[in-house]
Design a protein around this motif. Sequence first.
Motif, PDB file in Angstrom:
ATOM      1  N   HIS A   1       0.853  -1.200   0.000  1.00 61.31           N
ATOM      2  CA  HIS A   1       0.000   0.000   0.000  1.00 61.31           C
ATOM      3  C   HIS A   1       0.886   1.245   0.000  1.00 61.31           C
ATOM      4  O   HIS A   1       1.900   1.296   0.711  1.00 61.31           O
ATOM      5  CB  HIS A   1      -0.902   0.013   1.242  1.00 61.31           C
ATOM      6  CG  HIS A   1      -2.035   0.982   1.121  1.00 61.31           C
ATOM      7  ND1 HIS A   1      -1.892   2.335   1.362  1.00 61.31           N
ATOM      8  CD2 HIS A   1      -3.336   0.795   0.767  1.00 61.31           C
ATOM      9  CE1 HIS A   1      -3.059   2.932   1.180  1.00 61.31           C
ATOM     10  NE2 HIS A   1      -3.957   2.022   0.819  1.00 61.31           N
ATOM     11  N   PRO A   2       0.498   2.267  -0.775  1.00 59.74           N
ATOM     12  CA  PRO A   2       1.342   3.470  -0.874  1.00 59.74           C
ATOM     13  C   PRO A   2       1.479   4.238   0.421  1.00 59.74           C
ATOM     14  O   PRO A   2       2.390   5.064   0.543  1.00 59.74           O
ATOM     15  CB  PRO A   2       0.632   4.312  -1.948  1.00 59.74           C
ATOM     16  CG  PRO A   2      -0.754   3.761  -2.051  1.00 59.74           C
ATOM     17  CD  PRO A   2      -0.646   2.312  -1.720  1.00 59.74           C
ATOM     18  N   VAL A   3       0.633   3.990   1.415  1.00 60.01           N
ATOM     19  CA  VAL A   3       0.783   4.696   2.676  1.00 60.01           C
ATOM     20  C   VAL A   3       2.116   4.365   3.329  1.00 60.01           C
ATOM     21  O   VAL A   3       2.645   5.145   4.133  1.00 60.01           O
ATOM     22  CB  VAL A   3      -0.397   4.351   3.628  1.00 60.01           C
ATOM     23  CG1 VAL A   3      -0.243   2.964   4.222  1.00 60.01           C
ATOM     24  CG2 VAL A   3      -0.510   5.380   4.753  1.00 60.01           C
ATOM     25  N   TRP A   4       2.699   3.222   2.930  1.00 62.44           N
ATOM     26  CA  TRP A   4       3.981   2.810   3.500  1.00 62.44           C
ATOM     27  C   TRP A   4       5.164   3.153   2.605  1.00 62.44           C
ATOM     28  O   TRP A   4       6.297   2.816   2.931  1.00 62.44           O
ATOM     29  CB  TRP A   4       3.991   1.298   3.743  1.00 62.44           C
ATOM     30  CG  TRP A   4       2.924   0.836   4.683  1.00 62.44           C
ATOM     31  CD1 TRP A   4       1.788   0.157   4.368  1.00 62.44           C
ATOM     32  CD2 TRP A   4       2.896   1.015   6.106  1.00 62.44           C
ATOM     33  NE1 TRP A   4       1.050  -0.109   5.485  1.00 62.44           N
ATOM     34  CE2 TRP A   4       1.699   0.414   6.573  1.00 62.44           C
ATOM     35  CE3 TRP A   4       3.755   1.621   7.013  1.00 62.44           C
ATOM     36  CZ2 TRP A   4       1.358   0.407   7.930  1.00 62.44           C
ATOM     37  CZ3 TRP A   4       3.404   1.604   8.357  1.00 62.44           C
ATOM     38  CH2 TRP A   4       2.225   1.011   8.804  1.00 62.44           C
ATOM     39  N   SER A   5       4.930   3.776   1.492  1.00 59.63           N
ATOM     40  CA  SER A   5       6.010   3.973   0.526  1.00 59.63           C
ATOM     41  C   SER A   5       7.134   4.853   1.065  1.00 59.63           C
ATOM     42  O   SER A   5       8.287   4.707   0.664  1.00 59.63           O
ATOM     43  CB  SER A   5       5.456   4.588  -0.764  1.00 59.63           C
ATOM     44  OG  SER A   5       4.885   5.860  -0.500  1.00 59.63           O
TER      45      SER A   5
ATOM     46  N   HIS B   1      -5.610   0.176   6.999  1.00 60.60           N
ATOM     47  CA  HIS B   1      -6.933   0.779   6.824  1.00 60.60           C
ATOM     48  C   HIS B   1      -7.144   1.904   7.824  1.00 60.60           C
ATOM     49  O   HIS B   1      -7.606   3.002   7.462  1.00 60.60           O
ATOM     50  CB  HIS B   1      -8.015  -0.288   6.987  1.00 60.60           C
ATOM     51  CG  HIS B   1      -9.359   0.130   6.496  1.00 60.60           C
ATOM     52  ND1 HIS B   1     -10.170   1.003   7.208  1.00 60.60           N
ATOM     53  CD2 HIS B   1     -10.035  -0.171   5.360  1.00 60.60           C
ATOM     54  CE1 HIS B   1     -11.287   1.197   6.537  1.00 60.60           C
ATOM     55  NE2 HIS B   1     -11.234   0.503   5.413  1.00 60.60           N
ATOM     56  N   HIS B   2      -6.800   1.653   9.088  1.00 59.15           N
ATOM     57  CA  HIS B   2      -6.936   2.712  10.105  1.00 59.15           C
ATOM     58  C   HIS B   2      -6.047   3.918   9.765  1.00 59.15           C
ATOM     59  O   HIS B   2      -6.449   5.070   9.957  1.00 59.15           O
ATOM     60  CB  HIS B   2      -6.561   2.174  11.484  1.00 59.15           C
ATOM     61  CG  HIS B   2      -7.566   1.227  12.060  1.00 59.15           C
ATOM     62  ND1 HIS B   2      -8.906   1.542  12.183  1.00 59.15           N
ATOM     63  CD2 HIS B   2      -7.424  -0.031  12.564  1.00 59.15           C
ATOM     64  CE1 HIS B   2      -9.558   0.528  12.728  1.00 59.15           C
ATOM     65  NE2 HIS B   2      -8.681  -0.438  12.971  1.00 59.15           N
TER      66      HIS B   2
ATOM     67  N   GLN C   1      -6.591  10.892   6.410  1.00 54.87           N
ATOM     68  CA  GLN C   1      -7.632  11.729   5.805  1.00 54.87           C
ATOM     69  C   GLN C   1      -8.269  12.655   6.842  1.00 54.87           C
ATOM     70  O   GLN C   1      -8.467  13.848   6.598  1.00 54.87           O
ATOM     71  CB  GLN C   1      -8.694  10.832   5.168  1.00 54.87           C
ATOM     72  CG  GLN C   1      -9.777  11.597   4.425  1.00 54.87           C
ATOM     73  CD  GLN C   1     -10.776  10.664   3.767  1.00 54.87           C
ATOM     74  OE1 GLN C   1     -10.884   9.500   4.122  1.00 54.87           O
ATOM     75  NE2 GLN C   1     -11.508  11.169   2.805  1.00 54.87           N
ATOM     76  N   GLN C   2      -8.581  12.100   8.006  1.00 53.40           N
ATOM     77  CA  GLN C   2      -9.240  12.899   9.045  1.00 53.40           C
ATOM     78  C   GLN C   2      -8.323  13.992   9.586  1.00 53.40           C
ATOM     79  O   GLN C   2      -8.787  15.083   9.916  1.00 53.40           O
ATOM     80  CB  GLN C   2      -9.713  11.982  10.174  1.00 53.40           C
ATOM     81  CG  GLN C   2     -10.856  11.063   9.784  1.00 53.40           C
ATOM     82  CD  GLN C   2     -11.266  10.137  10.920  1.00 53.40           C
ATOM     83  OE1 GLN C   2     -10.535   9.970  11.908  1.00 53.40           O
ATOM     84  NE2 GLN C   2     -12.438   9.533  10.801  1.00 53.40           N
ATOM     85  N   ALA C   3      -7.032  13.699   9.691  1.00 56.18           N
ATOM     86  CA  ALA C   3      -6.083  14.660  10.243  1.00 56.18           C
ATOM     87  C   ALA C   3      -5.533  15.609   9.183  1.00 56.18           C
ATOM     88  O   ALA C   3      -4.803  16.554   9.524  1.00 56.18           O
ATOM     89  CB  ALA C   3      -4.924  13.909  10.921  1.00 56.18           C
TER      90      ALA C   3
END
Length: 240
Positions: free
Chosen positions: A179-183, A208-209, A215-217
């Motif tokens: 997942h790109p969140v870890w890139s 997912h969290h 997004q929320q922050a």
Amino acid sequence: MRLADAQVVSTRALLAARENIRAAIEAQAMICIYGQAGHGKSFAVNASLRELAPKLTRRIQFRARPSTRDLRHELFYALGLQGRPPAHAIEFDRMLRGALVEPRVLVCDEAQWLSKLCFEYLRYLWDDTDSALTIVFTGGNGCFEMLLSEPMLESRVYAWQEIGRMPLDEVLDVIPAFHPVWSEADLIALCDQEAAHGNFRAWAKITHHLTVGLQQAGRSRVDEELLRWAYSKLSSRQAA
């Protein structure tokens, strides 16, 4: 979990499962792929069969001890047989054996729930000289022990594969591709040590969290504070 932007990654377990399943299909054999919850066994089996035998694969699954009558009926519907299920066992068996002359790959998920009589019945169908059946047993706690306790079945299992936790070197290799969140995150090792422990389902939930938290922050990158917030949502048993 409908995780947007997630990618299928070729873990060592998935590559091994693909090869084991390919060999089993060629040999029309039985195999067993087992492991603890969340290690990716069902995903590995499903991903492999979508590539290797999408039109041949049929799946059955039970959540409680089925009888052979239950198993016959489940096979009837899984194989897409027409009409009504036969009323008598001998007619039912003849119908199922006739259907299994055509090549089929039968996935028995959560196989630890099957009874001795059900295992004997599957062996009876597979042993038929005209059968073109491949059976993939999968399951979690107790699956390996259950099959091992049935000598007539165990002796026919072509290959066994236990899917365990990913070691840290593999985590560091595959999670950035997952997942790109870890890139750009340099916190993968910390997350694995404190929460994920090589369990792919845990990694998926944490990711997912994190996407929700980013997004929320209104943030664009993961930091240690957000990471710990994400895996604080896992159960203490998972994080132990």
